[in-house]
Scaffold this motif. Structure first.
Motif, PDB file in Angstrom:
ATOM      1  N   VAL A   1       0.995  -1.206   0.023  1.00 45.37           N
ATOM      2  CA  VAL A   1      -0.149  -0.009  -0.069  1.00 45.37           C
ATOM      3  C   VAL A   1       0.759   1.158  -0.025  1.00 45.37           C
TER       4      VAL A   1
ATOM      5  N   MET B   1       0.847   5.592  -1.334  1.00 47.64           N
ATOM      6  CA  MET B   1      -0.236   6.780  -1.706  1.00 47.64           C
ATOM      7  C   MET B   1       0.577   7.542  -2.766  1.00 47.64           C
TER       8      MET B   1
ATOM      9  N   LEU C   1      -0.992  -1.482  -4.395  1.00 46.49           N
ATOM     10  CA  LEU C   1      -2.295  -0.845  -4.523  1.00 46.49           C
ATOM     11  C   LEU C   1      -1.758   0.678  -4.019  1.00 46.49           C
ATOM     12  N   ARG C   2      -2.625   1.504  -4.762  1.00 46.14           N
ATOM     13  CA  ARG C   2      -2.507   2.942  -4.318  1.00 46.14           C
ATOM     14  C   ARG C   2      -3.604   3.414  -3.540  1.00 46.14           C
ATOM     15  N   ASP C   3      -3.144   3.667  -2.460  1.00 43.66           N
ATOM     16  CA  ASP C   3      -4.211   4.015  -1.457  1.00 43.66           C
ATOM     17  C   ASP C   3      -3.621   4.748  -0.075  1.00 43.66           C
ATOM     18  N   ASP C   4      -4.432   5.374   0.714  1.00 38.86           N
ATOM     19  CA  ASP C   4      -3.950   5.952   1.832  1.00 38.86           C
ATOM     20  C   ASP C   4      -4.022   4.941   2.707  1.00 38.86           C
TER      21      ASP C   4
ATOM     22  N   ARG D   1      -6.767   5.088   5.762  1.00 41.12           N
ATOM     23  CA  ARG D   1      -7.963   4.698   5.116  1.00 41.12           C
ATOM     24  C   ARG D   1      -8.103   3.146   4.865  1.00 41.12           C
ATOM     25  N   PHE D   2      -7.058   2.635   4.339  1.00 42.72           N
ATOM     26  CA  PHE D   2      -6.796   1.210   4.145  1.00 42.72           C
ATOM     27  C   PHE D   2      -7.190   0.447   5.356  1.00 42.72           C
TER      28      PHE D   2
ATOM     29  N   ASP E   1      -9.959  -2.414   5.453  1.00 44.77           N
ATOM     30  CA  ASP E   1      -9.612  -3.765   5.185  1.00 44.77           C
ATOM     31  C   ASP E   1     -10.065  -4.870   6.321  1.00 44.77           C
TER      32      ASP E   1
END
Length: 190
Positions: free
Chosen positions: A72, A74, A97-100, A103-104, A108
Motif C-alpha cells: 500500500v 499513496m 495498491l495505491r491508497d492512503d 483509510r486502508f 481492510d
C-alpha cells in the motif's frame, strides 16, 4: 535496489532519482530478514506492506515465498515504480495498491501473518500506527507486525511489544498478535 534472498535473489531495480522515499538500507534489510528467518515461516504467509515506497521490502517477502504480498503506497510516483517492477516480474502473488494507509487500515477486513510498516519518520501519526493495527485486528493469531521507525520512538511499553532491533539510524520494533495474551497469562500465574 537489490533483492538479497529467495527466488529473485540478486535482481536489481533502479530507483528514480526524484524519489522522496527513504529505502531501507541493504544492511538493515539483510540483518532484519536474518532475524525474521528464525521466527517466521515465510512460505505462503500473507503479507501487508504499508507505506511501501520503492517496494523493496515487499519484494523481499515475495522472493521468500510469501503469498499474497499486498503493498500500500499513496505517492503516485512510488506506486508507478512498483507497477513497472510488477510488470517485469509478472508475479501474481504481489498486489501493489495505491491508497492512503490509514483509510486502508480502517476498511481492510483481511488478516495477515506479517505486516510491515515503514512510514516517514516525521509522520505526526507515526506513534499511533501500532495501536491501529491491533485495534483493527489485521494480524492473524501469532502474526508479527514489523515497524520501522526513527531512534526517537520507543514502543517497549506497548502490550504487544516483542523485540526492538537497531541498525544504525534504522530501528525496527516487532510486535506479536499474542504478546499481550502471553503477558496476561504470565501475570495471572504469579
Amino acid at each position: 535496489m537489490r533483492i538479497v534472498s529467495g527466488k529473485y535473489k540478486g535482481r536489481h531495480f533502479d530507483i528514480p532519482r526524484n524519489f522522496k522515499a527513504r529505502p531501507t538500507t541493504d544492511f538493515a534489510k539483510e540483518n532484519l530478514f536474518n532475524v525474521l528467518n528464525n521466527i517466521i515461516d515465510f512460505e505462503e504467509s500473507a503479507v501487508l506492506d504499508l507505506f511501501s515506497g520503492t517496494g523493496g521490502i515487499s519484494l523481499e517477502f515475495l522472493s521468500r515465498g510469501c503469498s499474497p504480498v499486498i503493498s500500500v503506497e499513496m505517492d503516485s510516483l512510488h506506486y508507478s515504480h512498483q507497477r513497472k517492477i510488477h510488470t517485469k516480474l509478472q508475479d501474481k502473488n504481489w498486489i501493489p495498491l495505491r491508497d492512503d494507509v490509514f483509510r486502508f487500515i480502517r476498511r481492510d477486513s483481511r488478516k495477515y501473518d506479517i505486516i510491515f510498516a515503514d512510514p516517514p519518520y516525521m509522520l505526526k501519526e507515526l506513534a499511533s500506527i501500532p495501536d491501529l493495527i491491533f485495534e483493527h485486528k489485521l494480524l492473524k493469531e501469532g502474526g508479527i507486525f514489523i515497524f520501522e521507525h526513527g531512534k526517537d520512538n520507543n514502543f517497549a511499553e506497548h502490550p504487544n511489544f516483542m523485540r526492538h532491533i537497531s541498525y544504525g539510524s534504522v530501528n525496527f520494533t516487532l510486535f506479536s498478535a499474542t504478546a499481550e495474551e502471553k503477558l496476561q497469562e504470565e501475570t495471572a500465574g504469579e
